[in-house]
Design an enzyme around this catalytic site. Structure first.
Site, PDB file in Angstrom:
ATOM      1  N   HIS A 115       0.848  -1.186   0.000  1.00  0.00           N
ATOM      2  CA  HIS A 115       0.000   0.000   0.000  1.00  0.00           C
ATOM      3  C   HIS A 115       0.885   1.238   0.000  1.00  0.00           C
ATOM      4  O   HIS A 115       1.783   1.370   0.827  1.00  0.00           O
ATOM      5  CB  HIS A 115      -0.894  -0.008   1.256  1.00  0.00           C
ATOM      6  N   HIS A 137      -5.935  11.950  14.639  1.00  0.00           N
ATOM      7  CA  HIS A 137      -4.953  10.996  15.146  1.00  0.00           C
ATOM      8  C   HIS A 137      -3.641  11.755  15.264  1.00  0.00           C
ATOM      9  O   HIS A 137      -2.992  12.059  14.267  1.00  0.00           O
ATOM     10  CB  HIS A 137      -4.817   9.796  14.204  1.00  0.00           C
ATOM     11  N   HIS A 174      -3.511   4.189  14.803  1.00  0.00           N
ATOM     12  CA  HIS A 174      -4.768   4.258  14.070  1.00  0.00           C
ATOM     13  C   HIS A 174      -4.698   3.288  12.902  1.00  0.00           C
ATOM     14  O   HIS A 174      -3.661   2.710  12.603  1.00  0.00           O
ATOM     15  CB  HIS A 174      -5.031   5.682  13.568  1.00  0.00           C
ATOM     16  N   GLU A 190      -2.610  13.802  12.036  1.00  0.00           N
ATOM     17  CA  GLU A 190      -3.527  13.677  10.916  1.00  0.00           C
ATOM     18  C   GLU A 190      -4.956  14.061  11.334  1.00  0.00           C
ATOM     19  O   GLU A 190      -5.558  13.410  12.188  1.00  0.00           O
ATOM     20  CB  GLU A 190      -3.529  12.241  10.384  1.00  0.00           C
ATOM     21  N   HIS A 226      -0.918   2.143  11.728  1.00  0.00           N
ATOM     22  CA  HIS A 226       0.116   3.163  11.614  1.00  0.00           C
ATOM     23  C   HIS A 226       0.283   3.934  12.916  1.00  0.00           C
ATOM     24  O   HIS A 226      -0.692   4.203  13.629  1.00  0.00           O
ATOM     25  CB  HIS A 226      -0.305   4.152  10.508  1.00  0.00           C
TER      26      HIS A 226
END
Length: 462
Positions: free
Chosen positions: A303, A376, A382, A352, A346
């Site tokens: 990803h 977050h 998260h 974020e 993560h």
């Protein structure tokens, strides 16, 4: 000469024309011959206009970073009565963050959509700071606001002396009149109103709601493309800049509302702030249609990091580290093989703040809805919720290409650690059960067998 595009304006009755490009030196005149030829500030300007410069950077900033425009107006903006603190004060608007007005928390936070008020509320009164860091006085930092409004601004203009606004409408279009001209900004678009420009917001569709990122001490720019090459992500030609437009009317009691150090001040004048008949320069308001973004993604395995979908960035002096990035998650294809395709779990040195304009978000099956938000912060864990994880695993390695449709999520990502405003923490929109979306994640660990050993619970038996 910049190309011109148009779109239907207020209630479909007006035609809005734009200049195109990002970082260009533009010129526009609403009256032929209103721009002086050969110089910026002649003794007498054409049509008896006043020349006025607006500087977005210091005079001696490097030329490639220098931002300024010349405005040719019927009366100069200095023609007003003294500023006075606005009464009543706006109690939920901040540009400096400390223990007196905000809290530090590493907890994952999520908000449901803010309710649009019943009382008459315009864009300015409907702004509410959610979180931020730094200080507009020190020219370093950012703030994230949300807005709810149900009426247009009337006989007034707003000016943000603290920083640039990046506005992302979620419900209802915004008809934004600026000193350079008009912008019609719809959900699915974003607009940037640079520090110092006066503007007014009308609501052609009635009640409106959305998100605002504010940056102190710098300006947004396009991210470098690096190995991607010369094309991709946000194309400069898709950014739209207003054409000159002005009004020459007597406006008794007209009010300039100035945000200065997070406080609101007002000054009276007898004419519209939008009396600029011509302008030229590279310091301008602009908008961008997020559907024109050219996303990049992995085509084989794993990803990609979300930075691959950065629309705009506000850099710091440290290479590759942003004061604030504006990142989107648009419709796109997922094709990675034997890969967990949703965003990975993560912990990030960056913080974020996420919002959702429409549709759903691929990492959250429930709870994250259009108009809502999440935060977050630095090193706060998260990732996908339980339903998303289990559904992805159940599809297995044979999942074919899949197109994510009907979505527009975004992220404001900053290197600074935000403090959360007290009213944002106490808001009835806070989702107290957010953490539960991960509680159902169970262990799938099967242990492993080594000849002569069985391992379980972290211990080996011989």
């Amino acid at each position: 000469m910049a190309r011109v595009e148009g779109e239907e304006g207020r209630a479909g009755s007006d035609r809005v024309e734009y200049l195109t490009g990002f970082g260009n030196h533009f010129s526009s005149e609403a009256i032929a011959g209103a721009l002086p030829l050969g110089q910026n500030s002649p003794l007498v300007c054409p049509h008896g206009l006043y020349a006025e410069q607006i500087s977005g950077t210091s005079f001696t900033s490097p030329r490639k970073l220098n931002l300024r425009s010349w405005l040719y107006r019927i009366k100069p903006s200095v023609t007003h009565e003294p500023f006075k603190p606005r009464v009543p004060a706006h109690e939920k608007l901040l540009s400096e963050f400390d223990q007196s007005n905000s809290s530090a928390t590493p907890t994952q936070l999520r908000w449901k959509p803010l309710e649009i008020p019943d009382a008459p509320t315009d864009f300015v009164d409907g702004l509410m700071t959610m979180c931020g860091a730094g200080s507009s006085f020190l020219r370093h930092g950012f703030a994230v606001h949300m807005y709810t409004a149900n009426k247009s601004m009337d006989n007034c203009a707003f000016c943000n002396a603290d920083g640039d606004f990046l506005i992302v409408p979620q419900k209802g279009r915004l008809w934004i009149t600026t000193e350079c001209g008009k912008l019609l900004v719809s959900p699915g678009e974003a607009a940037v109103l640079p520090q110092g420009f006066r503007f007014s917001v009308d609501l052609p569709d009635g009640p409106s709601r959305g998100y605002v990122a504010e940056i102190f001490g710098t300006h947004f720019q396009l991210p470098d493309l690096g190995p991607i090459g010369a094309n991709g992500l946000a194309d400069p030609r898709h950014f739209l800049v207003p054409k000159a437009w002005f009004e020459e009317t007597s406006c008794p009691g007209y009010t300039i509302i100035q945000k200065f150090g997070g406080q609101l001040f007002t000054a009276k004048q007898d004419f519209s702030a939008f009396n600029v008949a011509a302008w030229h320069g590279n310091y301008v308001p602009y908008k961008y249609d997020l559907s024109k973004f050219c996303p990049y993604n992995t085509v084989l395995f794993d990803h990609s990091d979300p930075s691959i979908n950065t629309v705009l960035t506000a850099p710091t002096d440290k290479p590759g580290v942003a004061l604030l990035d504006f990142v989107i998650f648009p419709p796109r294809w997922l094709v990675a093989e034997h890969t967990f395709r949703p965003p990975y779990y993560h912990r990030n040195c960056m913080s974020e703040f996420m919002g959702l304009v429409h549709g759903g978000y691929e990492a959250k099956a429930d709870g994250f809805v259009p108009g809502g938000a999440s935060l977050h912060s630095c090193m706060t864990p998260h990732g996908p919720d339980t339903k998303t994880f289990e559904a992805t695993i159940a599809r297995g390695n044979e999942a074919g290409p899949h197109r994510i449709t009907d979505t527009m999520a975004f992220m404001f990502e900053s290197c600074l650690i935000p403090r959360v405003c007290h009213w944002a923490l106490d808001s009835p929109s806070v989702d107290p059960d957010y953490y539960k979306c991960w509680i159902g994640l169970r262990s799938h660990f099967e242990g492993m067998k080594i000849e002569g050993h069985d391992t379980h619970n972290g211990h080996a038996d011989v």
